[in-house]
Design a protein around this motif. Structure first.
Motif, PDB file in Angstrom:
ATOM      1  N   ASP A   1      44.338  45.291  31.807  1.00  0.00           N
ATOM      2  CA  ASP A   1      44.937  44.395  30.828  1.00  0.00           C
ATOM      3  C   ASP A   1      44.277  43.025  30.763  1.00  0.00           C
ATOM      4  OD1 ASP A   1      47.919  43.612  32.830  1.00  0.00           O
ATOM      5  OD2 ASP A   1      45.786  43.357  33.202  1.00  0.00           O
ATOM      6  N   TYR A   2      43.155  42.885  31.444  1.00  0.00           N
ATOM      7  CA  TYR A   2      42.487  41.587  31.406  1.00  0.00           C
ATOM      8  C   TYR A   2      40.993  41.806  31.545  1.00  0.00           C
ATOM      9  CZ  TYR A   2      41.310  36.781  32.676  1.00  0.00           C
ATOM     10  OH  TYR A   2      40.760  35.519  32.717  1.00  0.00           O
TER      11      TYR A   2
ATOM     12  N   ILE B   1      36.918  39.972  31.161  1.00  0.00           N
ATOM     13  CA  ILE B   1      36.202  38.707  31.262  1.00  0.00           C
ATOM     14  C   ILE B   1      34.727  38.942  30.940  1.00  0.00           C
ATOM     15  CG2 ILE B   1      35.789  36.694  32.744  1.00  0.00           C
ATOM     16  CD1 ILE B   1      37.777  38.137  34.780  1.00  0.00           C
TER      17      ILE B   1
ATOM     18  N   LYS C   1      39.686  43.096  35.293  1.00  0.00           N
ATOM     19  CA  LYS C   1      40.533  42.747  36.433  1.00  0.00           C
ATOM     20  C   LYS C   1      41.608  43.815  36.569  1.00  0.00           C
ATOM     21  CE  LYS C   1      42.152  38.564  38.713  1.00  0.00           C
ATOM     22  NZ  LYS C   1      42.622  37.169  38.568  1.00  0.00           N
TER      23      LYS C   1
ATOM     24  N   TRP D   1      44.312  46.138  39.453  1.00  0.00           N
ATOM     25  CA  TRP D   1      45.391  45.858  40.383  1.00  0.00           C
ATOM     26  C   TRP D   1      44.854  45.138  41.614  1.00  0.00           C
ATOM     27  CZ3 TRP D   1      43.477  50.449  38.747  1.00  0.00           C
ATOM     28  CH2 TRP D   1      42.676  51.142  39.637  1.00  0.00           C
ATOM     29  N   GLN D   2      45.707  44.422  42.278  1.00  0.00           N
ATOM     30  CA  GLN D   2      45.353  43.648  43.461  1.00  0.00           C
ATOM     31  C   GLN D   2      44.265  42.624  43.141  1.00  0.00           C
ATOM     32  OE1 GLN D   2      44.337  46.858  46.222  1.00  0.00           O
ATOM     33  NE2 GLN D   2      46.324  46.633  47.206  1.00  0.00           N
ATOM     34  N   ASP D   3      44.232  42.177  41.900  1.00  0.00           N
ATOM     35  CA  ASP D   3      43.248  41.175  41.460  1.00  0.00           C
ATOM     36  C   ASP D   3      41.811  41.626  41.686  1.00  0.00           C
ATOM     37  OD1 ASP D   3      45.476  38.726  42.739  1.00  0.00           O
ATOM     38  OD2 ASP D   3      45.203  39.320  40.658  1.00  0.00           O
ATOM     39  N   LYS D   4      41.603  42.912  41.705  1.00  0.00           N
ATOM     40  CA  LYS D   4      40.254  43.439  41.892  1.00  0.00           C
ATOM     41  C   LYS D   4      39.467  43.276  40.601  1.00  0.00           C
ATOM     42  CE  LYS D   4      37.943  47.741  43.234  1.00  0.00           C
ATOM     43  NZ  LYS D   4      38.195  49.130  43.691  1.00  0.00           N
ATOM     44  N   ILE D   5      38.329  42.610  40.672  1.00  0.00           N
ATOM     45  CA  ILE D   5      37.490  42.392  39.496  1.00  0.00           C
ATOM     46  C   ILE D   5      36.238  43.235  39.655  1.00  0.00           C
ATOM     47  CG2 ILE D   5      36.198  40.701  38.131  1.00  0.00           C
ATOM     48  CD1 ILE D   5      38.115  38.558  39.166  1.00  0.00           C
ATOM     49  N   ILE D   6      36.021  44.166  38.749  1.00  0.00           N
ATOM     50  CA  ILE D   6      34.813  44.985  38.798  1.00  0.00           C
ATOM     51  C   ILE D   6      33.937  44.661  37.602  1.00  0.00           C
ATOM     52  CG2 ILE D   6      35.870  46.815  40.153  1.00  0.00           C
ATOM     53  CD1 ILE D   6      35.986  48.454  37.558  1.00  0.00           C
ATOM     54  N   PHE D   7      32.637  44.729  37.853  1.00  0.00           N
ATOM     55  CA  PHE D   7      31.645  44.315  36.876  1.00  0.00           C
ATOM     56  C   PHE D   7      30.896  45.509  36.304  1.00  0.00           C
ATOM     57  CE2 PHE D   7      31.182  39.673  37.067  1.00  0.00           C
ATOM     58  CZ  PHE D   7      32.063  39.391  38.091  1.00  0.00           C
TER      59      PHE D   7
ATOM     60  N   TYR E   1      36.911  36.388  47.291  1.00  0.00           N
ATOM     61  CA  TYR E   1      36.159  37.641  47.257  1.00  0.00           C
ATOM     62  C   TYR E   1      34.751  37.452  47.834  1.00  0.00           C
ATOM     63  CZ  TYR E   1      39.282  38.287  43.141  1.00  0.00           C
ATOM     64  OH  TYR E   1      40.348  38.359  42.271  1.00  0.00           O
TER      65      TYR E   1
ATOM     66  N   TYR F   1      31.085  39.444  46.974  1.00  0.00           N
ATOM     67  CA  TYR F   1      30.360  40.406  46.158  1.00  0.00           C
ATOM     68  C   TYR F   1      28.920  40.500  46.653  1.00  0.00           C
ATOM     69  CZ  TYR F   1      33.933  40.732  42.504  1.00  0.00           C
ATOM     70  OH  TYR F   1      35.076  40.976  41.806  1.00  0.00           O
TER      71      TYR F   1
ATOM     72  N   ILE G   1      31.882  44.611  44.329  1.00  0.00           N
ATOM     73  CA  ILE G   1      32.864  43.948  45.168  1.00  0.00           C
ATOM     74  C   ILE G   1      32.825  44.543  46.579  1.00  0.00           C
ATOM     75  CG2 ILE G   1      34.749  45.504  44.488  1.00  0.00           C
ATOM     76  CD1 ILE G   1      36.594  42.989  44.640  1.00  0.00           C
TER      77      ILE G   1
ATOM     78  N   ILE H   1      41.335  44.066  49.728  1.00  0.00           N
ATOM     79  CA  ILE H   1      40.383  45.072  49.282  1.00  0.00           C
ATOM     80  C   ILE H   1      39.237  45.162  50.285  1.00  0.00           C
ATOM     81  CG2 ILE H   1      38.701  45.709  47.499  1.00  0.00           C
ATOM     82  CD1 ILE H   1      40.471  44.178  45.503  1.00  0.00           C
TER      83      ILE H   1
END
Lengths: 111, 112
Positions: A31-32, A34, A93, A95-101, B33, B35, B45, B56
């Motif tokens: 839902d977010y 960037i 972004k 769950w658990q504020d995990k941000i994947i690129f 974090y 990375y 990550i 995480i």
């Protein structure tokens, strides 16, 4: 699964033209989103974000479009300038504020 | 003032050594974090912490051990360095609500 991918690894654009960088994501619960810009030797820098309850968001010379139906994100840069040369990443972004690129798109500006 | 700062910026070391990278953020964020960015620019990550608690851990070898003495700091210690550990390591922080992460300038680690 979790993945954020890009359609084109390298994009060359004439100075003054508009640039469009695309991104596909796979997690329909995200839902977010960037967009980041990374210049050589620097860390990723925030450009613009969008939440899933929006389809479009505009900033200064940049617009992000979100199509939840096909899980697609795009970044549009108007009147591309030499300073726009960089690698652009979409990120998600979770769950658990995990941000994947995503893998990144290198934008080359042609004079 | 730098929002997210990490030191050192460059680190060259021999295989088998142990090294640490430090990170501090002055944004008042709860989440930090680490990375890893490889030579193809892919950002992966490794860890995240929220208020000093590990949240995480992305299948990172045990040789990598993050430590968060307080919510403004997240350090990364690496034991028995290998050639494949050569990369740029980025520290970042974000608040727990839906906001972006802010990144440090990176630490370029070269293992020889």
């Amino acid at each position: 699964g979790e993945s954020v991918g890009l359609h084109l690894p390298t994009l060359s654009v004439q100075e003054g033209d508009n640039s469009i960088i695309n991104c596909a994501y796979s997690n329909s619960a995200s839902d977010y989103f960037i967009w980041y810009k990374q210049e050589s030797g620097k860390g990723p820098q925030f450009i613009i974000d969008i939440r899933s309850n929006m389809d479009k968001r505009q900033g200064q010379r940049v617009t992000v479009l979100l199509n939840k139906t096909v899980k697609h994100l795009s970044l549009q840069i108007a009147a591309t300038q030499p300073g726009d040369s960089a690698v652009y990443f979409c990120a998600e972004k979770l769950w658990q504020d995990k941000i994947i690129f995503g893998k990144g798109t290198r934008l080359h500006i042609l004079p | 003032d730098t929002a997210v700062s990490q030191t050192p910026k460059y680190l060259v070391t021999q295989m088998g050594n142990d090294k640490s990278i430090k990170c501090e953020q002055n944004l008042g964020h709860d989440t930090m974090y680490w990375y890893k960015q490889d030579s193809k620019k892919f950002l992966k990550i490794m860890f995240s912490y929220n208020n000093k608690e590990l949240i995480i851990n992305e299948t990172v070898p045990n040789r990598f051990s993050p430590k968060s003495p307080d919510k403004a700091h997240l350090n990364l210690h690496i034991n028995s360095l290998e050639l494949g550990d050569s990369a740029v390591y980025f520290c970042a922080s974000s608040s727990t609500v839906n906001t972006e992460a802010f990144f440090g300038q990176g630490t370029r680690l070269t293992v020889v």
